[in-house]
Each structure stands twice: as structure tokens, then as C-alpha cells.
Design an enzyme around this catalytic site. Structure first.
Site, mmCIF file in Angstrom:
data_model
loop_
_atom_site.group_PDB
_atom_site.id
_atom_site.type_symbol
_atom_site.label_atom_id
_atom_site.label_comp_id
_atom_site.label_asym_id
_atom_site.label_seq_id
_atom_site.Cartn_x
_atom_site.Cartn_y
_atom_site.Cartn_z
ATOM 1 C CB ILE A 123 -0.987 -0.023 1.198
ATOM 2 C CG1 ILE A 123 -2.195 0.880 0.937
ATOM 3 C CG2 ILE A 123 -0.289 0.339 2.514
ATOM 4 C CD1 ILE A 123 -3.348 0.663 1.908
ATOM 5 C CG ASN A 152 -0.534 1.406 17.981
ATOM 6 O OD1 ASN A 152 -0.526 2.519 18.498
ATOM 7 N ND2 ASN A 152 0.564 0.853 17.482
ATOM 8 C CG ASP A 166 1.302 1.764 12.436
ATOM 9 O OD1 ASP A 166 1.505 2.845 11.859
ATOM 10 O OD2 ASP A 166 1.042 1.677 13.654
ATOM 11 C CB THR A 179 -6.843 -9.351 8.607
ATOM 12 O OG1 THR A 179 -5.978 -8.675 7.683
ATOM 13 C CG2 THR A 179 -8.272 -8.905 8.411
ATOM 14 N N GLY A 180 -4.012 -8.783 10.641
ATOM 15 C CA GLY A 180 -2.633 -9.247 10.825
ATOM 16 C C GLY A 180 -2.352 -9.460 12.306
HETATM 17 N N1 AR6 Z 1 0.664 -3.153 2.257
HETATM 18 C C1 AR6 Z 1 -0.590 -3.676 2.326
HETATM 19 N N2 AR6 Z 1 -1.006 -4.527 3.287
HETATM 20 C C2 AR6 Z 1 -0.085 -4.859 4.232
HETATM 21 C C3 AR6 Z 1 1.239 -4.360 4.237
HETATM 22 C C4 AR6 Z 1 1.598 -3.465 3.189
HETATM 23 N N3 AR6 Z 1 2.817 -2.931 3.126
HETATM 24 N N4 AR6 Z 1 1.895 -4.894 5.313
HETATM 25 C C5 AR6 Z 1 1.018 -5.700 5.948
HETATM 26 N N5 AR6 Z 1 -0.172 -5.688 5.288
HETATM 27 P P1 AR6 Z 1 -1.322 -5.487 10.364
HETATM 28 P P2 AR6 Z 1 -3.504 -5.067 12.285
HETATM 29 C C6 AR6 Z 1 -1.417 -6.397 5.602
HETATM 30 O O1 AR6 Z 1 -0.670 -6.501 11.247
HETATM 31 O O2 AR6 Z 1 -3.846 -6.513 12.267
HETATM 32 C C7 AR6 Z 1 0.776 -2.719 14.169
HETATM 33 O O3 AR6 Z 1 1.798 -2.973 15.079
HETATM 34 C C8 AR6 Z 1 -1.344 -7.627 6.473
HETATM 35 O O4 AR6 Z 1 -0.976 -8.770 5.702
HETATM 36 O O5 AR6 Z 1 -0.451 -4.490 9.698
HETATM 37 O O6 AR6 Z 1 -4.613 -4.062 12.164
HETATM 38 C C9 AR6 Z 1 -0.072 -1.516 14.572
HETATM 39 O O7 AR6 Z 1 0.716 -0.515 15.165
HETATM 40 C C10 AR6 Z 1 -2.763 -7.712 6.976
HETATM 41 O O8 AR6 Z 1 -3.598 -8.317 5.997
HETATM 42 O O9 AR6 Z 1 -2.434 -4.630 11.160
HETATM 43 C C11 AR6 Z 1 -1.029 -2.129 15.544
HETATM 44 O O10 AR6 Z 1 -0.458 -2.261 16.826
HETATM 45 C C12 AR6 Z 1 -3.186 -6.240 7.116
HETATM 46 O O11 AR6 Z 1 -2.212 -5.493 6.371
HETATM 47 C C13 AR6 Z 1 -1.277 -3.506 14.959
HETATM 48 O O12 AR6 Z 1 -0.124 -3.810 14.187
HETATM 49 C C14 AR6 Z 1 -3.221 -5.731 8.540
HETATM 50 O O13 AR6 Z 1 -2.162 -6.295 9.275
HETATM 51 C C15 AR6 Z 1 -2.467 -3.476 14.038
HETATM 52 O O14 AR6 Z 1 -2.731 -4.806 13.636
#
Ligand code: AR6
Length: 183
Positions: free
Chosen positions: A20, A33, A43, A127-128
């Protein structure tokens, strides 16, 4: 995987598999967060790509509640803005997780409308690291975003920017379900 663009009202909905941080849209949404001061996952990638001015602006926002969203500039990103949305941590589904996830998509769409943005890209929020089930999250993301189009008439393009083919497939299926057959 090629997903046909769907048009709903004045907006087209796209599903892509991409990083993204590379997208040249008006705003990318961050899965942040409550501190808004950065973290792992998308993030961390957004803060690294935007540079240190992003965290400096985020510090002035004094955090963000779960289910809410706040907007900043994009700094070194191609995107002009970042919408920092705080999704819920999945705790089994009995602590209002569905509503909180819907709320952060709804609030993001409201910010797009308020700032007259024409294009926005969402990651699969929660979802991560936050462990929200991917299929359930995709359904909520697509349904709430389609509902939110009325609050953001300036939007001509909404992108679901997935990080894997399975995630993209879930979003494509949800679009099919919530937008009716391809015109
Ligand atoms: N581009 C697009 N999607 C991505 C990218 C990217 N570069 N990197 C990861 N994803 P997550 P959450 C996807 O863990 O579950 C952080 O520490 C990933 O595969 O990034 O909302 C924050 O500070 C998944 O499908 O976010 C919070 O503490 C999606 O993005 C916490 O993680 C979300 O995964 C938020 O957790």
C-alpha cells in the site's frame, strides 16, 4: 488474480495485491494502534516510507480510540494523506469487534468526504497482528465501505489493497456479494 472493477454510483471499487505504501492515491489508510506512534505490519511500513515527519504530526493528535480514524499528510509517500484507523484486537468476537471494525471503515469514509478526497486505498485492517478472521473482516470492510460511499461523494475510486492472493479473493467475493452481479 484479475478482479474486474465494480462501479457503484460514481465510484469504482478495485481489489489489488500490492504494498500500500507504493500507491499514488489521495489517501492510504493505515492499520494503526491507539497511540498513533507507529508499530509493526502495515503501520511500520507506512511510517518508514513516509519518513519522520509523519510521527511528528501523529504526536500532535494525542492518540485515537479503537473504531475511530484521524487524518495526516503523507509526507514522502506518493499518497497525499494517511488516514490512521484503529481496528480492534480480535478476542473471540464477543467484545464488539465487528462493530468496532465497521466503525473504523465508516470513520475513514467520512474523513474522505470531509476532505474531498477522490481516491482511497484500504489495507485489511485488524487481520494481521490483531488476528481478526480474514473472511469476516473482508465482509465487514466491503459492506461498510459501500454504505459509506454516500458520506464521500467526492470519491471516484476505492481500492482494497490486499497483501496476499487469498485476502484479495475474500474481498472480491465480498464485493460480488454486496454489489450485485457485474454490470
Ligand atoms: N501493504 C498492504 N497490506 C499490508 C502491508 C503493506 N505494506 N503490510 C502488511 N499488510 P497489520 P492489524 C497487511 O498486522 O492486524 C501494528 O503494530 C497484512 O498482511 O499491519 O490491524 C499496529 O501498530 C494484513 O492483511 O495490522 C497495531 O499495533 C493487514 O495489512 C497492529 O499492528 C493488517 O495487518 C495493528 O494490527
Amino acid at each position: 488474480m484479475t478482479v474486474p472493477t465494480r462501479r457503484i454510483g460514481g465510484a469504482e471499487l478495485d481489489v489489488i495485491v500490492a504494498d500500500i505504501t507504493t500507491l499514488g492515491v489521495d489517501a492510504i489508510v493505515n492499520a494503526a494502534n491507539t497511540s498513533l506512534l507507529g508499530g509493526g505490519g502495515v503501520d511500520g511500513a507506512i511510517h518508514r516510507a513516509a519518513g519522520p515527519d509523519l510521527v511528528a504530526e501523529c504526536r500532535m493528535l494525542h492518540g485515537c480510540k479503537t473504531g475511530d480514524a484521524k487524518i495526516t499528510k503523507g509526507y514522502r509517500l506518493k499518497a497525499a494523506h494517511v488516514i490512521h484507523a484503529v481496528g480492534p484486537v480480535w478476542n473471540g468476537g464477543t467484545r464488539g469487534e465487528d462493530d468496532l471494525l465497521a466503525s473504523c471503515y465508516r470513520r475513514s469514509m467520512e474523513l474522505c468526504g470531509k476532505h474531498g478526497l477522490t481516491s482511497v486505498a484500504f489495507p485489511a485492517i485488524s487481520t494481521g497482528i490483531f488476528r481478526f478472521p480474514a473472511d469476516r473482516a473482508a465482509d465487514i470492510a466491503v459492506r461498510t465501505t459501500i454504505e459509506g460511499l454516500s458520506a464521500a461523494p467526492s470519491l471516484a475510486r476505492v481500492v482494497f489493497c490486499c497483501f496476499s492472493e487469498p485476502s484479495a479473493r475474500l474481498h472480491a467475493e465480498a464485493i460480488e456479494q454486496h454489489s450485485g452481479p457485474c454490470a
